[in-house]
Design a protein around this motif. Structure first.
Motif, PDB file in Angstrom:
ATOM      1  N   ASN A 115       0.841  -1.202   0.000  1.00  0.00           N
ATOM      2  CA  ASN A 115       0.000   0.000   0.000  1.00  0.00           C
ATOM      3  C   ASN A 115       0.871   1.245   0.000  1.00  0.00           C
ATOM      4  O   ASN A 115       1.680   1.426  -0.894  1.00  0.00           O
ATOM      5  N   GLU A 116       0.737   2.052   1.085  1.00  0.00           N
ATOM      6  CA  GLU A 116       1.452   3.334   1.132  1.00  0.00           C
ATOM      7  C   GLU A 116       2.836   3.210   1.764  1.00  0.00           C
ATOM      8  O   GLU A 116       3.539   4.193   1.950  1.00  0.00           O
ATOM      9  N   LEU A 117       3.225   1.964   2.071  1.00  0.00           N
ATOM     10  CA  LEU A 117       4.488   1.715   2.767  1.00  0.00           C
ATOM     11  C   LEU A 117       5.434   0.919   1.860  1.00  0.00           C
ATOM     12  O   LEU A 117       5.027  -0.078   1.281  1.00  0.00           O
ATOM     13  N   GLY A 118       6.672   1.387   1.773  1.00  0.00           N
ATOM     14  CA  GLY A 118       7.628   0.667   0.918  1.00  0.00           C
ATOM     15  C   GLY A 118       8.832   0.212   1.719  1.00  0.00           C
ATOM     16  O   GLY A 118       9.225   0.868   2.688  1.00  0.00           O
ATOM     17  N   ALA A 119       9.424  -0.923   1.314  1.00  0.00           N
ATOM     18  CA  ALA A 119      10.632  -1.399   1.988  1.00  0.00           C
ATOM     19  C   ALA A 119      11.623  -1.862   0.938  1.00  0.00           C
ATOM     20  O   ALA A 119      11.290  -2.664   0.061  1.00  0.00           O
ATOM     21  N   MET A 120      12.822  -1.312   1.036  1.00  0.00           N
ATOM     22  CA  MET A 120      13.864  -1.653   0.065  1.00  0.00           C
ATOM     23  C   MET A 120      14.996  -2.397   0.755  1.00  0.00           C
ATOM     24  O   MET A 120      15.422  -2.022   1.839  1.00  0.00           O
ATOM     25  N   GLN A 121      15.472  -3.446   0.087  1.00  0.00           N
ATOM     26  CA  GLN A 121      16.726  -4.067   0.514  1.00  0.00           C
ATOM     27  C   GLN A 121      17.749  -3.639  -0.526  1.00  0.00           C
ATOM     28  O   GLN A 121      17.595  -3.930  -1.722  1.00  0.00           O
ATOM     29  N   LEU A 122      18.746  -2.927  -0.056  1.00  0.00           N
ATOM     30  CA  LEU A 122      19.739  -2.372  -0.970  1.00  0.00           C
ATOM     31  C   LEU A 122      21.091  -3.003  -0.665  1.00  0.00           C
ATOM     32  O   LEU A 122      21.507  -3.065   0.497  1.00  0.00           O
ATOM     33  N   MET A 123      21.763  -3.456  -1.729  1.00  0.00           N
ATOM     34  CA  MET A 123      23.011  -4.186  -1.508  1.00  0.00           C
ATOM     35  C   MET A 123      24.185  -3.536  -2.235  1.00  0.00           C
ATOM     36  O   MET A 123      25.109  -4.214  -2.665  1.00  0.00           O
ATOM     37  N   SER A 124      24.119  -2.209  -2.385  1.00  0.00           N
ATOM     38  CA  SER A 124      25.228  -1.514  -3.048  1.00  0.00           C
ATOM     39  C   SER A 124      25.439  -0.154  -2.394  1.00  0.00           C
ATOM     40  O   SER A 124      24.521   0.669  -2.346  1.00  0.00           O
ATOM     41  N   LYS A 125      26.667   0.071  -1.925  1.00  0.00           N
ATOM     42  CA  LYS A 125      26.981   1.370  -1.318  1.00  0.00           C
ATOM     43  C   LYS A 125      27.072   2.447  -2.390  1.00  0.00           C
ATOM     44  O   LYS A 125      26.774   3.606  -2.133  1.00  0.00           O
ATOM     45  N   LEU A 126      27.483   2.028  -3.575  1.00  0.00           N
ATOM     46  CA  LEU A 126      27.585   3.009  -4.661  1.00  0.00           C
ATOM     47  C   LEU A 126      26.195   3.540  -5.018  1.00  0.00           C
ATOM     48  O   LEU A 126      25.990   4.749  -5.138  1.00  0.00           O
ATOM     49  N   ASP A 134      17.579   9.837  -5.799  1.00  0.00           N
ATOM     50  CA  ASP A 134      16.795   9.867  -7.050  1.00  0.00           C
ATOM     51  C   ASP A 134      15.785   8.723  -7.075  1.00  0.00           C
ATOM     52  O   ASP A 134      14.618   8.909  -7.421  1.00  0.00           O
ATOM     53  N   ILE A 135      16.248   7.534  -6.707  1.00  0.00           N
ATOM     54  CA  ILE A 135      15.374   6.341  -6.769  1.00  0.00           C
ATOM     55  C   ILE A 135      14.169   6.538  -5.849  1.00  0.00           C
ATOM     56  O   ILE A 135      13.018   6.281  -6.231  1.00  0.00           O
ATOM     57  N   VAL A 136      14.426   7.031  -4.654  1.00  0.00           N
ATOM     58  CA  VAL A 136      13.340   7.247  -3.690  1.00  0.00           C
ATOM     59  C   VAL A 136      12.377   8.320  -4.225  1.00  0.00           C
ATOM     60  O   VAL A 136      11.155   8.145  -4.180  1.00  0.00           O
ATOM     61  N   ASP A 137      12.912   9.394  -4.777  1.00  0.00           N
ATOM     62  CA  ASP A 137      12.049  10.446  -5.357  1.00  0.00           C
ATOM     63  C   ASP A 137      11.152   9.864  -6.442  1.00  0.00           C
ATOM     64  O   ASP A 137       9.960  10.158  -6.518  1.00  0.00           O
ATOM     65  N   ILE A 138      11.728   9.011  -7.278  1.00  0.00           N
ATOM     66  CA  ILE A 138      10.956   8.422  -8.393  1.00  0.00           C
ATOM     67  C   ILE A 138       9.849   7.513  -7.848  1.00  0.00           C
ATOM     68  O   ILE A 138       8.703   7.552  -8.306  1.00  0.00           O
ATOM     69  N   LEU A 139      10.200   6.694  -6.846  1.00  0.00           N
ATOM     70  CA  LEU A 139       9.198   5.778  -6.274  1.00  0.00           C
ATOM     71  C   LEU A 139       8.030   6.569  -5.691  1.00  0.00           C
ATOM     72  O   LEU A 139       6.864   6.214  -5.879  1.00  0.00           O
ATOM     73  N   PHE A 140       8.347   7.656  -4.996  1.00  0.00           N
ATOM     74  CA  PHE A 140       7.266   8.497  -4.454  1.00  0.00           C
ATOM     75  C   PHE A 140       6.456   9.110  -5.591  1.00  0.00           C
ATOM     76  O   PHE A 140       5.229   9.111  -5.559  1.00  0.00           O
ATOM     77  N   GLU A 141       7.154   9.604  -6.600  1.00  0.00           N
ATOM     78  CA  GLU A 141       6.460  10.300  -7.688  1.00  0.00           C
ATOM     79  C   GLU A 141       5.522   9.375  -8.455  1.00  0.00           C
ATOM     80  O   GLU A 141       4.438   9.772  -8.863  1.00  0.00           O
ATOM     81  N   LEU A 142       5.918   8.118  -8.621  1.00  0.00           N
ATOM     82  CA  LEU A 142       5.130   7.201  -9.447  1.00  0.00           C
ATOM     83  C   LEU A 142       4.050   6.438  -8.671  1.00  0.00           C
ATOM     84  O   LEU A 142       3.447   5.519  -9.211  1.00  0.00           O
ATOM     85  N   SER A 143       3.832   6.796  -7.407  1.00  0.00           N
ATOM     86  CA  SER A 143       2.908   5.966  -6.621  1.00  0.00           C
ATOM     87  C   SER A 143       2.263   6.769  -5.498  1.00  0.00           C
ATOM     88  O   SER A 143       2.484   7.966  -5.374  1.00  0.00           O
ATOM     89  N   ASP A 144       1.497   6.043  -4.684  1.00  0.00           N
ATOM     90  CA  ASP A 144       0.869   6.661  -3.512  1.00  0.00           C
ATOM     91  C   ASP A 144       1.689   6.404  -2.243  1.00  0.00           C
ATOM     92  O   ASP A 144       1.168   6.511  -1.134  1.00  0.00           O
ATOM     93  N   LEU A 145       2.942   6.035  -2.407  1.00  0.00           N
ATOM     94  CA  LEU A 145       3.784   5.729  -1.232  1.00  0.00           C
ATOM     95  C   LEU A 145       3.936   6.951  -0.333  1.00  0.00           C
ATOM     96  O   LEU A 145       4.080   8.079  -0.815  1.00  0.00           O
TER      97      LEU A 145
END
Ligand SMILES: C[S@@+](CC[C@H](N)C(=O)[O-])C[C@H]1O[C@@H](n2cnc3c(N)ncnc32)[C@H](O)[C@@H]1O
Length: 387
Positions: A115-126, A134-145
């Motif tokens: 729903n409005e909650l997202g959880a990311m597992q990220l495995m790259s420091k780069l 940017d990725i987080v901004d895009i996820l928010f922009e494209l959804s109701d998160l």
């Protein structure tokens, strides 16, 4: 950007849709970077791909086979495409695995939307350093998160856990068919095992009113709730007290009467053995243990584990036997063989109803078998099969 010349085999595999190559394919090894970096892969000095290189891994992961910039637009296109697949093609709504690493050309990123909650597992420091914002901004922009949690993966680089958006939220209620579940993103992995969605729904057709159902390694009651909704009396077993507390809450959320279930905190092997000793059996048994084989090296021990667990489960099962493995290193054939040999030992004849895998939002692309990990066998235990 550092250029790495690859051999013909790696070139052919990239052309044939593979999303990773091995460092042994690099000809100019002296140029391999000392730290995590985006590199250009070439063949006969011509551009082949841009890829993510990490000196701690023998795997180089392809980001793109176009000579394009890795920037906001790159991630926007990828994330939008991944969303369209989930929503327009497989028609999942509100809750789904939005990003499944290489399958979505976004290596080292797993992202689940509840729903409005997202959880990311990220495995790259780069990626964390250069692109996460940017990725987080895009996820928010494209959804109701409203909130996005960043967690470290089990493997790969350890990133800093953080929260974007409304920091007060960590829980939501998702629906799966008629079932409702509380998802807390602080739980295992991203909080909930979305990979079993289709299998949990499939289970419902086999449960009859009054059936006794054993859900082994039940976590927050995924299979248990579906079985209880069909009128089963459910016994759930798990090592995690925390998960079992949520399992109880999930039963209450689904208005399952308190006398229709019980949850046992304990080791699956020991609990099943005690049932066996007490001559207790079940109409349906479900086994969904964690990955026993974390690497190829542990395969032998893992198979022993699956063999014992399945033997016990089969001994306890009277009609339906559902057994899963989420070890990538145990392939479908090997898992089936292991289950069937346990069935011979348990003297139970099985009819294979279906051999299922992971939910559609965990796609397996043509040349990337590494993306396939979940196996789920549904079988019928033929009556009076004791030999
Ligand atoms: C893959 S999850 C199960 C997911 C669950 N079927 C669902 O649909 O949400 C595996 C679970 O096994 C539990 N577990 C691990 N080792 C165990 C053991 N030896 N005995 C009982 N439970 C165990 C973990 O705590 C975890 O909740």
């Amino acid at each position: 950007m550092i250029k790495l010349e690859i051999d013909k085999k790696a070139y052919d595999s990239i052309k044939n849709f593979s999303r990773l190559i091995y460092t042994k394919a690099i000809k100019n090894k002296e140029d391999l970077p000392k730290k995590e970096e985006i590199v250009v892969l070439t063949y006969k000095n011509r551009f082949v791909a841009k890829a993510l290189y990490n000196p701690n891994s023998v795997i180089i992961k392809i980001l793109t086979i176009k000579d394009e910039d890795i920037d906001y637009n790159f991630f926007y296109k990828r994330i939008l495409e991944a969303k369209k697949y989930r929503e327009d093609i497989i028609k999942y709504k509100n809750t789904y695995r939005w990003i499944y690493a290489e399958a979505d050309f976004l290596p080292n990123i797993i992202f689940d939307k509840y729903n409005e909650l997202g959880a990311m597992q990220l495995m790259s420091k780069l990626i964390e350093r250069e692109y996460l914002k940017d990725i987080v901004d895009i996820l928010f922009e494209l959804s109701d998160l409203e909130t996005i949690y960043i967690k470290s993966g089990k493997k790969g680089e350890k990133v800093k856990e953080k929260v974007f958006g409304d920091k007060s939220k960590k829980e939501t209620i998702i629906t799966e068919g008629e079932a409702k579940f509380i998802v807390n993103v602080k739980g295992h992995k991203t909080g909930f095992f979305l990979d079993q969605r289709e299998n949990r729904l499939f289970l419902e057709r086999f449960v009859k009113e009054g059936d006794r159902v054993l859900d082994v390694c039940c976590y927050t009651g995924g299979f248990s709730v579906h079985a209880a909704l069909r009128g089963g009396y459910v016994v759930g077993v798990d090592l995690s007290k925390k998960a079992l507390k949520v399992a109880e809450e999930n039963m209450e959320l689904n208005k399952i009467p308190k006398d229709s279930y019980e949850f046992i905190e304990g080791n699956a092997f020991e609990v099943m053995e005690s049932f066996l000793n007490d001559n207790i059996s079940f109409d349906t048994v479900i086994l969904d243990p964690p990955a026993f084989a974390q690497s190829k090296k542990s395969l032998k021990n893992a198979l022993k584990g699956y063999s014992s667990l399945n033997y016990l489960g089969l001994k306890l099962a009277n009609r339906i036997f559902v057994t899963c493995s989420c070890s990538h290193h145990v392939d479908r054939e090997l898992f089936k063989k292991t289950v069937f040999s346990s069935a011979f030992r348990a003297k139970k004849e099985l009819i294979l109803i279906d051999y299922k895998g992971q939910a559609y939002d965990h796609p397996i692309t043509l040349a990337n078998k590494n993306l396939e990990y979940l196996k789920c066998i549904f079988s019928y235990v033929r009556g009076q099969a004791e030999r």
